[in-house]
Every structure is written in structure tokens, then in C-alpha cells.
Design an enzyme around this catalytic site. Structure first.
Site, short mmCIF file in Angstrom:
data_model
loop_
_atom_site.label_atom_id
_atom_site.label_comp_id
_atom_site.label_asym_id
_atom_site.label_seq_id
_atom_site.Cartn_x
_atom_site.Cartn_y
_atom_site.Cartn_z
N ARG A 276 3.63 -3.06 -7.01
CA ARG A 276 3.60 -1.56 -7.11
C ARG A 276 4.16 -1.24 -8.48
NH1 ARG A 276 5.87 3.09 -3.02
NH2 ARG A 276 3.79 2.57 -2.32
N HIS B 26 -3.96 4.02 -4.76
CA HIS B 26 -3.17 3.84 -3.86
C HIS B 26 -4.07 3.19 -2.71
CE1 HIS B 26 0.51 3.07 -1.36
NE2 HIS B 26 0.87 4.01 -0.93
N GLN C 8 -2.91 2.53 1.29
CA GLN C 8 -2.53 3.71 1.96
C GLN C 8 -4.00 4.41 2.55
OE1 GLN C 8 0.40 5.35 2.62
NE2 GLN C 8 -0.82 6.39 4.36
N ASP D 74 0.09 15.36 -0.31
CA ASP D 74 0.79 14.48 -0.87
C ASP D 74 1.85 15.14 -1.72
OD1 ASP D 74 2.38 12.22 -1.72
OD2 ASP D 74 0.73 11.44 -3.07
N CYS E 188 0.61 10.76 3.38
CA CYS E 188 1.02 9.37 3.02
C CYS E 188 2.62 9.32 3.34
CB CYS E 188 0.66 8.83 1.74
SG CYS E 188 1.16 9.58 0.30
N ARG F 28 -0.38 1.57 8.51
CA ARG F 28 -0.04 0.70 7.38
C ARG F 28 -0.10 -0.96 7.76
NH1 ARG F 28 1.85 3.00 2.34
NH2 ARG F 28 1.35 0.68 1.41
N1 NVA Z 1 1.63 9.98 -5.06
C1 NVA Z 1 2.81 9.36 -4.50
C2 NVA Z 1 2.65 8.50 -3.49
C3 NVA Z 1 3.67 7.94 -2.82
C4 NVA Z 1 3.58 6.85 -1.64
C5 NVA Z 1 3.35 8.64 -5.65
O1 NVA Z 1 2.81 7.88 -6.50
O2 NVA Z 1 4.71 8.81 -5.87
N1 CP Z 2 3.05 5.80 1.58
C1 CP Z 2 3.79 4.88 0.90
O1 CP Z 2 3.14 4.28 0.22
O2 CP Z 2 5.22 4.98 1.10
P1 CP Z 2 6.27 4.03 0.38
O3 CP Z 2 6.25 4.60 -1.10
O4 CP Z 2 7.59 4.42 1.20
O5 CP Z 2 5.61 2.73 0.37
#
Ligand code: NVA
Ligand code: CP
Length: 303
Positions: free
Chosen positions: A104, A131, A134, A222, A262, A290
């Protein structure tokens, strides 16, 4: 001949039929209709988190453990990545120890770099661009709710044209469902991904949340300020005024429409409390999914 390494850098690393099969496999894993055993006994997944995570980290760690394998979490602080050790070297070294690398991070190019220099499958656990893990869970949630003919659905995305919006576009291109995105000006999805989806699928981009929600099977949103965009949070609150998924938004959707997010969510910002905590919300099934979807993914990539 050596088999090419399979990656999951994007949903597009799968063929549409593989994606459908993976969702069906996840469904069987979830229902317990398929005895899975411990197919990943002795396998190890390195999990690099350069951004925060609750769901991704725990669902991958729990998932691989349930399959007989082990997940090792790494952050910048705990590893040499935070002191500037090259990602290329990290990829070469980790490939000598583990059977897969989840990451990530910020730039999608880091995913490509790991895949290029490493010799094991790389999994995108979220970037600024995408992502895909997800989306596996979200598609599984749609499958549970509406059956296997995902191409017959109309999905509404209301909010930021972010990594989730881009991944929804990829999913729509691959599976052929209708995607209607309502995004304020200046926050559009990635232009290349949007262009690809427009060429290959049924996509509408509008500034009007009601147009997006109209007749939708699922209304999705989101956070308005993703990780890395925290400094813009105040400005974004103004830009996204009128884009909250409210009870009235759900009224415009189908009577059996569900709400997806998500998570983490900001009640009172991108979604009203009555919606996310109401009867149409499937956000905790989505979060649970997930685990099941990623178990199917891990079996596909690591077995
Ligand atoms: N769009 C959000 C998703 C978090 C799971 C981010 O990138 O922070
Ligand atoms: N939805 C998601 O990816 O959650 P986290 O940021 O907690 O991993």
C-alpha cells in the site's frame, strides 16, 4: 520454460472471465461449500504499508493465516524503506524470502517497480491511483445481493474521482455494467482510465448526483479527502457540498438499492448517518468480503 509471475497491480491484470471466476470462488469460500484446507501451508506474504490501514492489513493477515500461510507486516518506520533503501533492492531481497509482496503506497509506479525488480507476485493494496482489492470485495457484495449477472447492474459513484472511482471504472470496463459517476469539477477520475472505460463500457460522468443515483442498484461513495490529501480537507469540504449520499439520494435509486463504502467513513460528510447506519447499507458485509475475496486472490497468485 518458466511460468510468468502473476501480479495483481490492477484489476486489469485479470481477464474478465478470471475476475468472474474469482468472485464465484470467493462466494464458495465464504459459504463454506468448498472445503479449502490449507493450500498456502509454508507460504509467506510480505505486506508493506506506507499508508495507514485497518481492513487491508488485518484481512490479508487473517486470510493467509486461514489458508495455512503467514503474513509479515512492514512499515517505513520498521524497515529500511523509511531510511531510503531503494524499492528495487527491497523487491530483490524480499523475493528471496517470501512468495508474494503486498504493498500500500502513494505512486502506482512503486507497484511497477516492485514487480519489475522482484520475482514474486505483487499485490496492490491501494495506491493513489487504484484500490483493486476493494473492488473484489465490492463485486462480491453485488454478486451476493443481485446474483451473477453483474453486467445488468447500474452503479452510481458519488464523490471524489479517486482510487476507488478509477477501480470502479476498470470493473465496469471488464464486466460491462453501467457506471454513473457524479464528481464535482476539478476532481475527475484518471483521464486514461476514464477514456478506456468510455471506449469499452457504459459510463456516464456528470456533475449531478441525482442523475447518477437515478435507478441505481448500488450507490457508492468514499471519503472526500483520501490519504495524502489531508491538507486539502477543508477546501474539499466546500468543493463536495451537495455530493453527500443522503436519504433523498437513496430514494432516487432503485427500491432495492444498496449503499456501499469502502470505509473508513465520515458520517455527515460524504454520507449521512441515516444511510450508512440504515437498512440499505451493506458496508460491514462489504468489509467482511475483503477477507473472502482476498483469500481467493491469494490462492490464485501464491498456490
Ligand atoms: N480513497 C481512500 C480509500 C481508503 C481505503 C484513500 O485512498 O484514502
Ligand atoms: N477499505 C480499506 O482499504 O480500509 P483500510 O484503509 O482500513 O485498509
Amino acid at each position: 520454460v518458466e511460468k510468468p509471475v502473476r501480479h495483481f497491480r490492477s484489476l486489469r491484470d485479470l481477464e474478465p472471465d478470471d475476475l468472474r471466476a474469482l468472485i464465484e470462488h470467493a462466494l464458495r469460500l465464504k459459504s463454506g461449500s468448498e472445503a479449502v484446507g490449507r493450500p498456502l501451508e509454508g507460504r509467506t506474504l510480505a505486506m508493506i504499508f506506507r499508508k495507514r490501514s485497518t481492513r487491508t492489513r488485518v484481512s490479508f493477515a487473517a486470510g493467509i493465516s486461514q489458508l495455512g500461510g503467514v503474513g509479515i507486516g512492514l512499515s517505513d518506520e520498521e524497515s529500511h524503506l523509511g531510511r531510503g533503501e531503494a524499492l528495487a533492492d527491497t523487491a530483490r531481497v524480499l523475493s528471496r524470502y517470501v512468495d508474494g509482496i503486498l504493498i500500500r503506497t502513494f505512486a502506482q509506479t512503486e507497484i511497477e517497480e516492485l514487480a519489475h525488480h522482484g520475482s514474486v507476485p505483487v499485490i496492490n493494496g491501494l495506491t493513489d491511483l487504484l484500490h483493486p482489492c476493494q473492488l473484489l470485495a465490492d463485486l462480491l457484495t453485488l454478486r451476493e445481493e443481485f446474483g451473477p449477472e453483474l453486467e445488468e447492474l447500474r452503479i452510481a459513484w458519488i464523490g471524489d474521482g479517486n482510487n476507488m472511482a478509477n477501480s470502479w471504472l476498470n470493473a465496469a470496463t471488464m464486466l460491462g455494467f453501467e457506471l454513473r459517476l457524479a464528481v464535482p469539477e476539478g476532481y475527475d477520475p484518471d483521464p486514461d482510465i476514464l477514456a478506456g472505460a468510455r471506449a469499452g463500457g457504459s459510463v456516464l460522468l456528470t456533475r449531478d448526483p441525482e442523475e447518477a443515483a437515478d435507478g441505481a442498484h448500488a450507490v457508492c461513495t468514499d471519503t472526500w479527502a483520501s490519504m495524502g490529501k489531508e491538507a486539502e480537507a477543508k477546501e474539499r469540504l466546500q468543493s463536495f457540498a451537495g455530493f453527500q449520499v443522503a436519504p433523498e439520494t437513496m430514494e432516487i435509486a432503485r427500491p432495492d438499492a444498496i449503499f456501499l463504502h469502502c470505509l473508513p467513513a465520515h458520517r455527515g460528510e460524504e454520507v449521512a448517518e441515516e444511510v450508512i447506519d440504515g437498512p440499505r447499507s451493506r458496508v460491514f458485509d462489504e468489509a467482511e468480503n475483503r477477507l473472502h475475496a482476498q483469500k481467493a486472490l491469494l490462492i490464485r497468485l501464491l498456490k
